[in-house]
Design a protein around this motif. Structure first.
Motif, PDB file in Angstrom:
ATOM      1  N   PHE A  80     -21.170  74.237 -41.034  1.00 23.91           N
ATOM      2  CA  PHE A  80     -20.133  74.316 -40.003  1.00 23.91           C
ATOM      3  C   PHE A  80     -19.728  72.923 -39.517  1.00 23.91           C
ATOM      4  O   PHE A  80     -18.544  72.641 -39.315  1.00 23.91           O
ATOM      5  N   VAL A  81     -20.723  72.070 -39.316  1.00 23.98           N
ATOM      6  CA  VAL A  81     -20.430  70.706 -38.877  1.00 23.98           C
ATOM      7  C   VAL A  81     -19.577  69.993 -39.924  1.00 23.98           C
ATOM      8  O   VAL A  81     -18.634  69.266 -39.593  1.00 23.98           O
ATOM      9  N   ALA A  82     -19.897  70.232 -41.195  1.00 26.92           N
ATOM     10  CA  ALA A  82     -19.153  69.581 -42.277  1.00 26.92           C
ATOM     11  C   ALA A  82     -17.698  70.028 -42.304  1.00 26.92           C
ATOM     12  O   ALA A  82     -16.782  69.197 -42.344  1.00 26.92           O
ATOM     13  N   ILE A  83     -17.473  71.331 -42.282  1.00 26.80           N
ATOM     14  CA  ILE A  83     -16.098  71.830 -42.420  1.00 26.80           C
ATOM     15  C   ILE A  83     -15.248  71.480 -41.194  1.00 26.80           C
ATOM     16  O   ILE A  83     -14.025  71.393 -41.284  1.00 26.80           O
ATOM     17  N   SER A  84     -15.916  71.236 -40.062  1.00 28.89           N
ATOM     18  CA  SER A  84     -15.162  70.883 -38.848  1.00 28.89           C
ATOM     19  C   SER A  84     -14.521  69.498 -38.943  1.00 28.89           C
ATOM     20  O   SER A  84     -13.599  69.180 -38.193  1.00 28.89           O
ATOM     21  N   LEU A  85     -15.004  68.668 -39.881  1.00 29.22           N
ATOM     22  CA  LEU A  85     -14.455  67.312 -40.009  1.00 29.22           C
ATOM     23  C   LEU A  85     -12.986  67.330 -40.425  1.00 29.22           C
ATOM     24  O   LEU A  85     -12.268  66.351 -40.257  1.00 29.22           O
ATOM     25  N   VAL A  86     -12.521  68.472 -40.939  1.00 25.03           N
ATOM     26  CA  VAL A  86     -11.136  68.560 -41.399  1.00 25.03           C
ATOM     27  C   VAL A  86     -10.148  68.293 -40.261  1.00 25.03           C
ATOM     28  O   VAL A  86      -9.037  67.830 -40.480  1.00 25.03           O
ATOM     29  N   GLY A  87     -10.551  68.580 -39.020  1.00 23.14           N
ATOM     30  CA  GLY A  87      -9.678  68.319 -37.873  1.00 23.14           C
ATOM     31  C   GLY A  87      -9.329  66.856 -37.748  1.00 23.14           C
ATOM     32  O   GLY A  87      -8.172  66.492 -37.483  1.00 23.14           O
ATOM     33  N   SER A  88     -10.323  65.997 -37.962  1.00 24.59           N
ATOM     34  CA  SER A  88     -10.049  64.564 -37.853  1.00 24.59           C
ATOM     35  C   SER A  88      -9.342  64.039 -39.098  1.00 24.59           C
ATOM     36  O   SER A  88      -8.561  63.093 -39.017  1.00 24.59           O
ATOM     37  N   LEU A  89      -9.594  64.665 -40.271  1.00 22.90           N
ATOM     38  CA  LEU A  89      -8.933  64.216 -41.497  1.00 22.90           C
ATOM     39  C   LEU A  89      -7.446  64.520 -41.468  1.00 22.90           C
ATOM     40  O   LEU A  89      -6.608  63.621 -41.582  1.00 22.90           O
ATOM     41  N   ILE A  90      -7.108  65.812 -41.325  1.00 24.11           N
ATOM     42  CA  ILE A  90      -5.707  66.232 -41.421  1.00 24.11           C
ATOM     43  C   ILE A  90      -4.940  65.865 -40.158  1.00 24.11           C
ATOM     44  O   ILE A  90      -3.818  65.354 -40.213  1.00 24.11           O
ATOM     45  N   THR A  91      -5.535  66.147 -38.998  1.00 23.86           N
ATOM     46  CA  THR A  91      -4.811  65.948 -37.745  1.00 23.86           C
ATOM     47  C   THR A  91      -4.758  64.480 -37.346  1.00 23.86           C
ATOM     48  O   THR A  91      -3.684  63.901 -37.196  1.00 23.86           O
ATOM     49  N   ALA A  92      -5.923  63.876 -37.192  1.00 25.60           N
ATOM     50  CA  ALA A  92      -5.970  62.525 -36.632  1.00 25.60           C
ATOM     51  C   ALA A  92      -5.524  61.460 -37.628  1.00 25.60           C
ATOM     52  O   ALA A  92      -4.598  60.692 -37.353  1.00 25.60           O
ATOM     53  N   ILE A  93      -6.185  61.419 -38.780  1.00 27.97           N
ATOM     54  CA  ILE A  93      -5.881  60.345 -39.732  1.00 27.97           C
ATOM     55  C   ILE A  93      -4.443  60.452 -40.233  1.00 27.97           C
ATOM     56  O   ILE A  93      -3.715  59.456 -40.296  1.00 27.97           O
ATOM     57  N   PHE A  94      -4.010  61.671 -40.560  1.00 33.35           N
ATOM     58  CA  PHE A  94      -2.649  61.833 -41.059  1.00 33.35           C
ATOM     59  C   PHE A  94      -1.608  61.569 -39.980  1.00 33.35           C
ATOM     60  O   PHE A  94      -0.547  61.018 -40.254  1.00 33.35           O
ATOM     61  N   ARG A  95      -1.882  61.965 -38.746  1.00 29.64           N
ATOM     62  CA  ARG A  95      -0.938  61.688 -37.652  1.00 29.64           C
ATOM     63  C   ARG A  95      -0.796  60.185 -37.435  1.00 29.64           C
ATOM     64  O   ARG A  95       0.305  59.654 -37.307  1.00 29.64           O
ATOM     65  N   LEU A  96      -1.942  59.505 -37.363  1.00 33.09           N
ATOM     66  CA  LEU A  96      -1.909  58.067 -37.113  1.00 33.09           C
ATOM     67  C   LEU A  96      -1.260  57.315 -38.267  1.00 33.09           C
ATOM     68  O   LEU A  96      -0.624  56.275 -38.059  1.00 33.09           O
ATOM     69  N   ALA A  97      -1.421  57.827 -39.480  1.00 38.92           N
ATOM     70  CA  ALA A  97      -0.807  57.191 -40.650  1.00 38.92           C
ATOM     71  C   ALA A  97       0.641  57.624 -40.839  1.00 38.92           C
ATOM     72  O   ALA A  97       1.297  57.181 -41.786  1.00 38.92           O
ATOM     73  N   ASN A  98       1.115  58.505 -39.933  1.00 38.31           N
ATOM     74  CA  ASN A  98       2.509  58.987 -39.981  1.00 38.31           C
ATOM     75  C   ASN A  98       2.836  59.649 -41.322  1.00 38.31           C
ATOM     76  O   ASN A  98       3.884  59.404 -41.924  1.00 38.31           O
ATOM     77  N   VAL A  99       1.896  60.506 -41.769  1.00 39.90           N
ATOM     78  CA  VAL A  99       2.092  61.253 -43.016  1.00 39.90           C
ATOM     79  C   VAL A  99       2.915  62.491 -42.679  1.00 39.90           C
ATOM     80  O   VAL A  99       2.394  63.501 -42.197  1.00 39.90           O
ATOM     81  N   ALA A 100       4.214  62.437 -42.930  1.00 38.78           N
ATOM     82  CA  ALA A 100       5.143  63.473 -42.452  1.00 38.78           C
ATOM     83  C   ALA A 100       4.897  64.830 -43.101  1.00 38.78           C
ATOM     84  O   ALA A 100       5.040  65.866 -42.449  1.00 38.78           O
ATOM     85  N   TRP A 101       4.505  64.844 -44.378  1.00 38.43           N
ATOM     86  CA  TRP A 101       4.364  66.122 -45.067  1.00 38.43           C
ATOM     87  C   TRP A 101       3.216  66.982 -44.541  1.00 38.43           C
ATOM     88  O   TRP A 101       3.130  68.173 -44.827  1.00 38.43           O
TER      89      TRP A 101
END
Length: 437
Positions: A70-91
């Motif tokens: 569960f702890v592992a799969i929860s990391l997706v929030g920071s990958l998709i949401t945070a890193i992609f938002r900050l990198a301005n990944v529009a898709w």
């Protein structure tokens, strides 16, 4: 199509939908599994941890395996949401909320499964009243709690513009839905000042959640690595856990993408391009995780210290070998070969690959916990034979399956109440595309 009609079309497409017959059956199955799990936990509370197959040696078992998953799969929030938002990944816009709700549901049940593993849940109070900061367990509680609250805010704040849209569509919602929307978002007017504050909060949360996410997986790995046992005595564990968490998180999002796309007919919004992009990311993450796996096993296998030899033999050729090679092949090797090719990055192959990654990851977490506990440095002597083996009791399986079903129920009910793809962000991006033409 003019702007207003285009906006209306997007809103109609992305509005939450009532459960269909198949949806009701799905909720019924998950609820039944949860009820069985609750009954098993009642038995555990009444009769103690003796109803489990955990003993002096395997004192963690499937519960902690599930916690690490569960702890592992929860990391997706920071990958998709945070890193992609900050990198301005529009898709990534159609995927952000999917990632956020997966992260919240997973970290919620990671917290709960720890309480289940304690056996005496009332003693959780002692951790807060008498906790010691030099203990990695205290660190884990702190970072999990912090990560849960940041994830909740990161789910809620970007939802506010959509709540305004939902409040404007009262005639399309049921009464109980309208009450929820009013309670959560009646204060949001969408003026420039609120938008400015909201954007600033989202950026701060995105920046905060990345180090916290890395901490939660590093600290969880330290719970193992600071315990002097064969298989855990490794300085590689922090990076090993983080790379595996990124992979299983990406796999979970890929599965959810396909299910929501198919069931809610979102082909216009979750396109083949999204599967293509996520496939490329998943290949990279699989290769990184494979590297850390090779590093994790090759070095001790080369040195073959006596204390490590029995543990490695059990994994490679012994009692756990089938599960070990299944986790390696199904969770990493086969997905890499599928996703390396363009045809393998189409929606259906990606869905199958995502399931393989998630299932392989769960068994990988089981292998991190159980075999090591069965191979302590001091040989097992003068103990009953069942202490030398471990297979979860039906209560453990029921509680574990109940926790997995509970996480899926959170996602299911969220999709029933809120838009799983951000409506306001999608409209804004579409209008910007139209104006740029």
């Amino acid at each position: 199509m003019n702007t207003s009609s285009n906006d209306k079309q997007i809103t109609d497409d992305l509005m939450p939908q009532k459960f269909s017959k198949s949806g009701m059956i799905w909720v019924g199955i998950l609820s039944t599994i949860c009820v069985i799990g609750a009954y098993a936990y009642y038995r555990q509370l009444r009769y103690g941890l003796g109803v489990t197959s955990m003993r002096d040696y395997v004192s963690w078992g499937i519960y902690i395996s599930n916690f690490v998953f569960f702890v592992a799969i929860s990391l997706v929030g920071s990958l998709i949401t945070a890193i992609f938002r900050l990198a301005n990944v529009a898709w990534s816009t159609p995927l952000t909320r999917i990632a956020e709700i997966i992260a919240v549901s997973a970290i919620t049940f990671a917290s709960l499964i720890i309480i289940v593993d304690m056996g005496r849940p009332e003693r959780l109070y002692n951790l807060f009243a008498h906790g010691r900061l030099q203990s990695p367990i205290a660190w884990d509680v702190i970072v999990i709690t912090t990560y849960l609250f940041i994830s909740l805010f990161l789910l809620y704040v970007p939802l506010l513009p959509d709540l305004k849209i939902m409040n404007q569509q009262k005639n399309k919602n049921s009464a109980w839905q309208n009450k929820i929307y009013i309670f959560l978002g009646s204060f949001w007017k969408g003026n420039s000042e609120q938008v400015k504050i909201s954007d600033k909060i989202i950026n701060i949360l995105c920046i905060m959640i990345i180090p916290v996410a890395f901490c939660i997986h590093t600290v969880t790995s330290w719970l193992f690595a600071t315990t002097y046992r064969p298989g855990w005595d490794s300085t590689n564990f922090g990076a090993y856990f983080i790379s595996g968490a990124f992979l299983v998180g990406a796999g979970g999002v890929i599965v959810a993408m396909y299910v929501f796309r198919k069931h809610y007919h979102l082909e216009k919004y979750i396109t083949e391009l999204h599967f293509e992009k996520m496939g490329r990311i998943a290949v990279m993450l699989s290769l990184i995780y494979l590297y850390f796996n090779i590093n994790e096993y090759l070095v001790p296998a080369f040195k073959m210290k006596k204390s490590e030899a029995a543990h490695l033999a059990e994994l490679f050729t012994g009692e756990f070998s089938i599960m070990f090679w299944f986790a390696i092949m199904v969770g990493m090797i086969i997905p890499i070969f599928i996703m390396l090719f363009k045809k393998g990055r189409k929606p259906l192959p990606m869905f199958i690959t995502g399931i393989m990654i998630v299932v392989g990851a769960w068994f990988k977490r089981y292998l991190i916990v159980t075999p090591t506990l069965l191979h302590p440095f001091l040989p097992m002597q003068n103990v009953p034979d069942n202490y030398k083996h471990y297979f979860p009791s039906w209560e453990e399986w029921a509680i574990t399956m109940g926790s997995l079903a509970g996480a899926l129920l959170i996602v299911t009910f969220f999709v029933r109440i809120f838009p799983i793809i951000p409506i306001h962000e999608t409209i804004t991006e579409q209008n910007e595309k139209d104006h740029s033409k």
